[in-house]
Design a protein around this motif. Structure first.
Motif, short mmCIF file in Angstrom:
data_model
loop_
_atom_site.label_atom_id
_atom_site.label_comp_id
_atom_site.label_asym_id
_atom_site.label_seq_id
_atom_site.Cartn_x
_atom_site.Cartn_y
_atom_site.Cartn_z
N LYS A 82 4.34 2.02 -2.08
CA LYS A 82 4.43 3.39 -2.59
C LYS A 82 4.76 4.31 -1.42
N LEU A 83 5.72 5.18 -1.63
CA LEU A 83 6.16 6.09 -0.56
C LEU A 83 5.60 7.49 -0.78
N ALA A 84 4.94 7.99 0.25
CA ALA A 84 4.50 9.39 0.26
C ALA A 84 5.38 10.12 1.27
N TYR A 85 5.85 11.30 0.88
CA TYR A 85 6.77 12.02 1.75
C TYR A 85 6.07 13.13 2.53
N CYS A 86 6.80 13.75 3.42
CA CYS A 86 6.24 14.65 4.42
C CYS A 86 6.61 16.10 4.13
N GLY B 125 0.84 -1.19 0.00
CA GLY B 125 0.00 0.00 0.00
C GLY B 125 0.87 1.23 0.00
N THR B 126 0.39 2.28 0.62
CA THR B 126 1.12 3.55 0.68
C THR B 126 1.68 3.75 2.08
N VAL C 242 -4.22 10.00 1.71
CA VAL C 242 -2.85 10.36 2.08
C VAL C 242 -2.84 11.77 2.66
N GLU C 243 -2.03 11.96 3.72
CA GLU C 243 -1.89 13.27 4.34
C GLU C 243 -0.76 14.05 3.66
N MET C 244 -0.69 15.34 3.97
CA MET C 244 0.41 16.15 3.46
C MET C 244 1.70 15.89 4.21
N ASP D 5 8.40 13.89 -6.12
CA ASP D 5 7.37 12.92 -6.51
C ASP D 5 6.59 12.42 -5.30
N GLY D 6 7.32 12.11 -4.22
CA GLY D 6 6.65 11.64 -3.01
C GLY D 6 5.89 12.75 -2.30
#
Length: 538
Positions: free
Chosen positions: A352-356, A328-329, A456-458, A445-446
């Motif tokens: 999948k990586l989401a960044y901060c 997942g993310t 997804v959060e910011m 990108d992340g």
């Protein structure tokens, strides 16, 4: 009487003149007394004013100190926890000054004081009420008709806190035998306990665990507290009890982690956990890896939770081990150790990586605070626009959040990328500002991932808030005794912090859970022992 009258022969004066002379003398005497009283009052007021000026100067000093640590140079600023302590001290000093001021002004005419606009606390309905009835010295009516009758009453409530009072529970199991000596002997089975043959009840174990891992009171301090009540329990004994608690809670935490990994969106972060390194007389750096779930910002139905997994390092292999089975993310701070999770050959499938954005913003904030850079200021202004939109959509459903982001945030993000590319071409990549801008560009990108996914959060602030108690406990306990101590720390802290996320009282949960485990709660029903299912514990 007025001294000048002593030179007069009052008897020789006419009656009407004598009356006037006596009146003047009496008035002069009264004026003399009033003058003395005013002189004394002025002296008292001068003293009071001096004391009040000293109090004001003291409070002004506290305010200046706080302004310095909050708004001063970075090296002198306090951490968030230290800042709270500073505010507490200021409020204590202010209250003391108010009490002293009241004492100083007791001789002045009392004016009705406007109630202070502050939180004075409340007294919940579930607290035990102990009524104290205060009767008059006498209810005999002055008119002689007999005793007065009761026509009403006034109620006031005040908070009383009784320090922890250790008690001894004596379990008595009577034995019954046949009077004819033929039916044998009957006796109830001994109640089961988590630590068989030991001193503590499950409530005691829960109290010690909450005191250490929720209230940050190390075991050696708890031992000292108990000693003040005449209860001598060595720190090593308390540690032994906590080790057994951790062992029995391990399946619960393992199941909780498995539940979290079934989600499609998680947060992850890691924080230092100093561990004593036997043989070297030093500490080594272990890490507690926090894995968290919180769907509340987009109205998800899965309950929030966090699990702390201990590792003796910060390498990507640990992230891979702890997140085995998760697809997942994953929202993280940009640390490269999580990159291994994105590889196509991963057994569980790539993550999948989401960044901060908080971390990206922090890079520019450091430059702005140090140099006052207009470029950093412009970056901060643009990021603030993203956050303003996020504040407006927080709590909406995932599709609504995605729609708003595409319509409002995406154009701003496109402008941000253009601006970022332009300013990077104008400054050296080796400068401090250039390095910070390169960090943002590298993770772009992340950082944009949240635009296309409403779940997804910011930022990863949710998991960062979960690890703050770990940092505070680290300051109080200094280090874990060994690697197993770090794992125990992580297990119990996982349950306590998940209780907090679900508005569950940690002590009540741990007590009930330990009692259920001691009673042989079936493993097939372990889901009932999750903090978010606390009411289902049987």
């Amino acid at each position: 009487m007025f001294d000048g009258l002593k030179t007069l022969d009052l008897n020789a004066l006419p009656p009407d003149v004598l009356e006037v002379v006596l009146a003047v003398g009496e008035q002069a005497s009264v004026l003399t007394q009033q003058n003395a009283a005013l002189t004394e009052s002025n002296t008292t007021l001068a003293t009071q004013n001096a004391e009040l000026e000293a109090l004001n100067a003291r409070l002004e000093h506290f305010v200046k100190e706080l302004n310095q640590v909050i708004y001063g140079s970075r090296s002198e600023k306090l951490t968030q926890d230290e800042r709270q302590l500073a505010f507490e001290d200021l409020e204590v000093a202010q209250s003391e000054a108010e009490a002293q001021s009241d004492t100083i002004e007791m001789t002045k005419p009392r004016k009705k004081r406007k109630l202070a606009q502050r939180n004075l606390g409340n007294l919940p309905d579930h607290l035990e009420r102990i009524e104290v009835i205060v009767e008059p010295d006498s209810i005999v009516c002055p008119c002689g008709c007999g005793d007065m009758i009761r026509i009403g009453e006034d109620h006031t409530e005040r908070l009383e806190i009784v320090p922890a009072q250790p008690k001894v529970i004596v379990t008595i199991r009577p034995k019954y035998a046949c009077p004819n000596k033929q039916g044998g002997v009957v006796q109830a089975l001994a109640p089961v306990h988590l630590i068989e043959g030991g001193l503590p009840t499950e409530g005691t174990l829960a109290h010690i665990g909450v005191s250490k891992y929720a209230d940050h009171c190390p075991l050696f301090r708890q031992s000292q507290i108990y000693a003040r009540s005449g209860l001598n329990i060595d720190r090593s004994t308390l540690a032994n009890w906590m080790g057994k608690v951790s062992f029995h809670l391990a399946p619960v935490v393992d199941h909780m982690l498995a539940q979290l990994k079934t989600s499609g969106k998680l947060f992850a972060d890691e924080t230092r956990c100093p561990v004593l390194d036997p043989g070297r007389g030093k500490t080594k750096t272990g890490y507690l890896w926090a894995i968290a779930r919180d769907e509340r910002p987009f109205g998800g139905t899965a309950p929030p939770g966090v699990v702390f997994c201990y590792a003796d390092g910060r390498g990507g292999k640990h992230a891979e081990a702890f997140l085995t089975g998760f697809t997942g993310t994953l929202q993280v701070d940009g640390y490269a150790g999580y990159n291994a999770l994105t590889k196509p050959g991963r057994n569980s499938g790539p993550v999948k990586l989401a960044y901060c954005w908080t971390h990206a913003r922090r890079k520019l904030k450091e430059i702005h605070d140090r140099d006052g850079s207009p470029i950093a200021a412009e970056g901060l202004r643009r990021i603030a626009q993203f956050y303003k939109i996020e504040t407006e959509v927080r709590g909406q459903s995932a599709p609504q959040r995605k729609s708003a982001r595409q319509a409002q945030t995406k154009p701003l993000m496109d402008d941000f990328e253009t601006w970022l590319k332009t300013v990077r071409s104008r400054i050296s990549a080796k400068s401090r500002l250039g390095e910070k801008l390169s960090y943002v560009a590298k993770h772009m990108d992340g950082l944009k991932f949240f635009l296309d996914d409403g779940t997804v959060e910011m930022d990863s602030n949710i998991v960062e808030r979960s690890i703050r108690p770990i940092a505070l406990n680290r300051k109080n306990a200094l280090f874990a005794g060994h690697d197993e101590g770090g794992r125990n720390w992580g297990r119990i802290a996982s349950l306590i912090e998940t209780c907090k996320l679900n508005n569950v009282e940690p002590y009540a949960y741990l007590k009930a859970t330990l009692e259920a485990i001691a009673a042989g709660h079936p493993s097939a029903r372990i889901d009932e022992l999750m903090p978010w299912n606390f009411g289902k514990i049987a």
